[in-house]
Write an enzyme that holds these catalytic residues in place. Structure first.
Site, mmCIF file in Angstrom:
data_model
loop_
_atom_site.group_PDB
_atom_site.id
_atom_site.type_symbol
_atom_site.label_atom_id
_atom_site.label_comp_id
_atom_site.label_asym_id
_atom_site.label_seq_id
_atom_site.Cartn_x
_atom_site.Cartn_y
_atom_site.Cartn_z
ATOM 1 C CG LEU A 81 8.872 -16.896 -2.611
ATOM 2 C CD1 LEU A 81 8.839 -16.877 -1.082
ATOM 3 C CD2 LEU A 81 9.078 -15.484 -3.156
ATOM 4 C CG ASP A 125 -2.047 0.986 1.119
ATOM 5 O OD1 ASP A 125 -2.341 1.438 -0.006
ATOM 6 O OD2 ASP A 125 -2.640 1.326 2.158
ATOM 7 N N GLY A 126 0.305 2.313 -0.588
ATOM 8 C CA GLY A 126 0.949 3.626 -0.548
ATOM 9 C C GLY A 126 1.463 4.114 -1.896
ATOM 10 C CB THR A 143 -13.334 -7.767 -3.740
ATOM 11 O OG1 THR A 143 -13.163 -7.604 -2.321
ATOM 12 C CG2 THR A 143 -13.011 -9.196 -4.103
ATOM 13 C CG HIS A 180 -0.748 1.853 -9.237
ATOM 14 N ND1 HIS A 180 -0.911 1.525 -7.895
ATOM 15 C CD2 HIS A 180 -1.816 2.615 -9.565
ATOM 16 C CE1 HIS A 180 -2.040 2.073 -7.452
ATOM 17 N NE2 HIS A 180 -2.599 2.742 -8.435
ATOM 18 C CG LEU A 190 -6.079 -7.450 8.724
ATOM 19 C CD1 LEU A 190 -6.859 -8.672 9.203
ATOM 20 C CD2 LEU A 190 -4.775 -7.901 8.075
HETATM 21 C C1 IPE Z 1 -5.449 -2.578 0.228
HETATM 22 O O1 IPE Z 1 -5.121 -1.244 0.041
HETATM 23 C C2 IPE Z 1 -5.419 -3.304 -1.086
HETATM 24 C C3 IPE Z 1 -4.128 -3.432 -1.714
HETATM 25 C C4 IPE Z 1 -2.983 -2.989 -1.266
HETATM 26 C C5 IPE Z 1 -4.137 -4.141 -2.959
HETATM 27 P P1 IPE Z 1 -6.243 -0.129 -0.130
HETATM 28 O O2 IPE Z 1 -5.503 1.140 -0.383
HETATM 29 O O3 IPE Z 1 -7.240 -0.530 -1.134
HETATM 30 O O4 IPE Z 1 -6.920 -0.131 1.304
HETATM 31 P P2 IPE Z 1 -7.800 0.980 2.032
HETATM 32 O O5 IPE Z 1 -8.880 1.397 1.067
HETATM 33 O O6 IPE Z 1 -6.896 2.127 2.355
HETATM 34 O O7 IPE Z 1 -8.315 0.310 3.263
HETATM 35 C C1 IPE Z 2 -1.759 0.192 -3.251
HETATM 36 O O1 IPE Z 2 -1.505 1.546 -3.299
HETATM 37 C C2 IPE Z 2 -2.078 -0.397 -4.598
HETATM 38 C C3 IPE Z 2 -3.481 -0.814 -4.760
HETATM 39 C C4 IPE Z 2 -4.412 -0.741 -3.861
HETATM 40 C C5 IPE Z 2 -3.844 -1.359 -6.062
HETATM 41 P P1 IPE Z 2 -2.681 2.616 -3.289
HETATM 42 O O2 IPE Z 2 -3.069 2.898 -4.684
HETATM 43 O O3 IPE Z 2 -3.774 2.201 -2.391
HETATM 44 O O4 IPE Z 2 -1.926 3.857 -2.681
HETATM 45 P P2 IPE Z 2 -2.523 4.929 -1.676
HETATM 46 O O5 IPE Z 2 -3.031 4.178 -0.488
HETATM 47 O O6 IPE Z 2 -3.612 5.653 -2.399
HETATM 48 O O7 IPE Z 2 -1.368 5.821 -1.358
HETATM 49 MG MG MG Z 3 -4.105 2.478 -0.406
#
Ligand code: IPE
Ligand code: IPE
Ligand code: MG
Length: 237
Positions: A132, A22-23, A68, A39, A192
């Site tokens: 792995l 995430d991030g 999802t 991404h 989570l």
């Molecule tokens: C969780 O991250 C899903 C993935 C990293 C693929 P999200 O960015 O979608 O989660 P929320 O919306 O902040 O909970």
């Molecule tokens: C995780 O990064 C990738 C996916 C959920 C596909 P985000 O796209 O959620 O990045 P933030 O949370 O917006 O920074």
């Molecule tokens: Mg995110």
């Protein structure tokens, strides 16, 4: 002695690490770049971390790539993630030489046909790999997974009295795998987000403010070092 050698000898590895990648969006925003660029950077980090996990002898790595719920995002962002997935799959030969065994978990049915074909090719092509075991969660949701398991169990005609926790586990996408021991979430969120909710019942957690594209093997080592100081009791003493 090299740092790598010292580390592998001194610390205990979890059997199964799960990462919520995430991030990416915030990483891009900080650089005034489009979210899609985040991404792209995140996909590179994913490859580096998977290779590193393979190198240190980790048994299972499960990464959250698309949930999802992520379909709620603007279409151009979803398209850019799906195109990255295509690029990764076309490039999956790279992982073959690493001896990494790849499996996709999630409801793959709604994905584009060409992606489904590439996934099958990738899984088939790496099925004899002995390094792995890498699980990539795409269109994955823990509630969706459990709902799907319940449907399969009911359809099997099993009598309710014979259903055990093992029956549920056996009908999840992760059937046959050990539960994750350690769940890592960067990006400063402490949740989570519907990831492995059944399997994580006794997992240890590690959170960090680092954004996924900035996550390096050093962060992973720091997390594993902390894992080594955790006392897992599983309800015992
Ligand atoms: C969780 O991250 C899903 C993935 C990293 C693929 P999200 O960015 O979608 O989660 P929320 O919306 O902040 O909970
Ligand atoms: C995780 O990064 C990738 C996916 C959920 C596909 P985000 O796209 O959620 O990045 P933030 O949370 O917006 O920074
Ligand atoms: Mg995110």
């Amino acid at each position: 002695m090299s740092l790598f050698k010292k580390k592998t000898e001194e610390r205990k590895l979890p059997r199964h690490i799960a990462i919520i990648m995430d991030g990416n969006g915030r990483w891009a925003k900080k650089r005034s770049m489009p979210r899609s660029a985040g991404h792209v950077a995140g996909a590179k980090t994913f490859k580096d971390i998977a290779r590193y996990c393979n190198k240190i002898g980790l048994e299972y790595l499960t990464v959250y790539a698309f949930s999802t719920e992520n379909w709620k995002r603007p279409k151009d962002e979803v398209d850019s993630i799906m195109n990255l997935l295509r690029d990764y799959l076309k490039d999956a030969e790279n992982f073959k030489s690493d001896n990494i065994k790849v499996k996709f978990i999630g409801n793959l049915e709604p994905l584009a046909d060409d992606i489904k074909e590439l996934i099958k090719k990738d899984e088939d092509g790496s099925k004899n790999a002995t390094g792995l075991k890498l699980n990539i969660a795409i269109n994955y949701g823990g509630r969706d997974e459990i709902t799907n398991a319940v449907k399969k169990i009911v359809a099997s005609g099993i009598s309710p009295d014979s259903i055990t926790e093992q029956t549920i586990s056996d009908n999840l996408y992760t059937s046959g795998m050990p539960d994750p021991d350690f769940i890592i979430r960067p990006s400063g969120e402490y949740r989570l987000s519907n990831y492995l909710i059944w399997q994580s019942a006794y997992a240890e957690y590690w959170f960090s403010d680092v954004l996924w594209p900035d996550f390096t093997p050093k962060h992973l080592e720091k997390a594993i070092e902390e894992y080594n100081h955790r006392h897992r009791r599983f309800g015992g003493v």
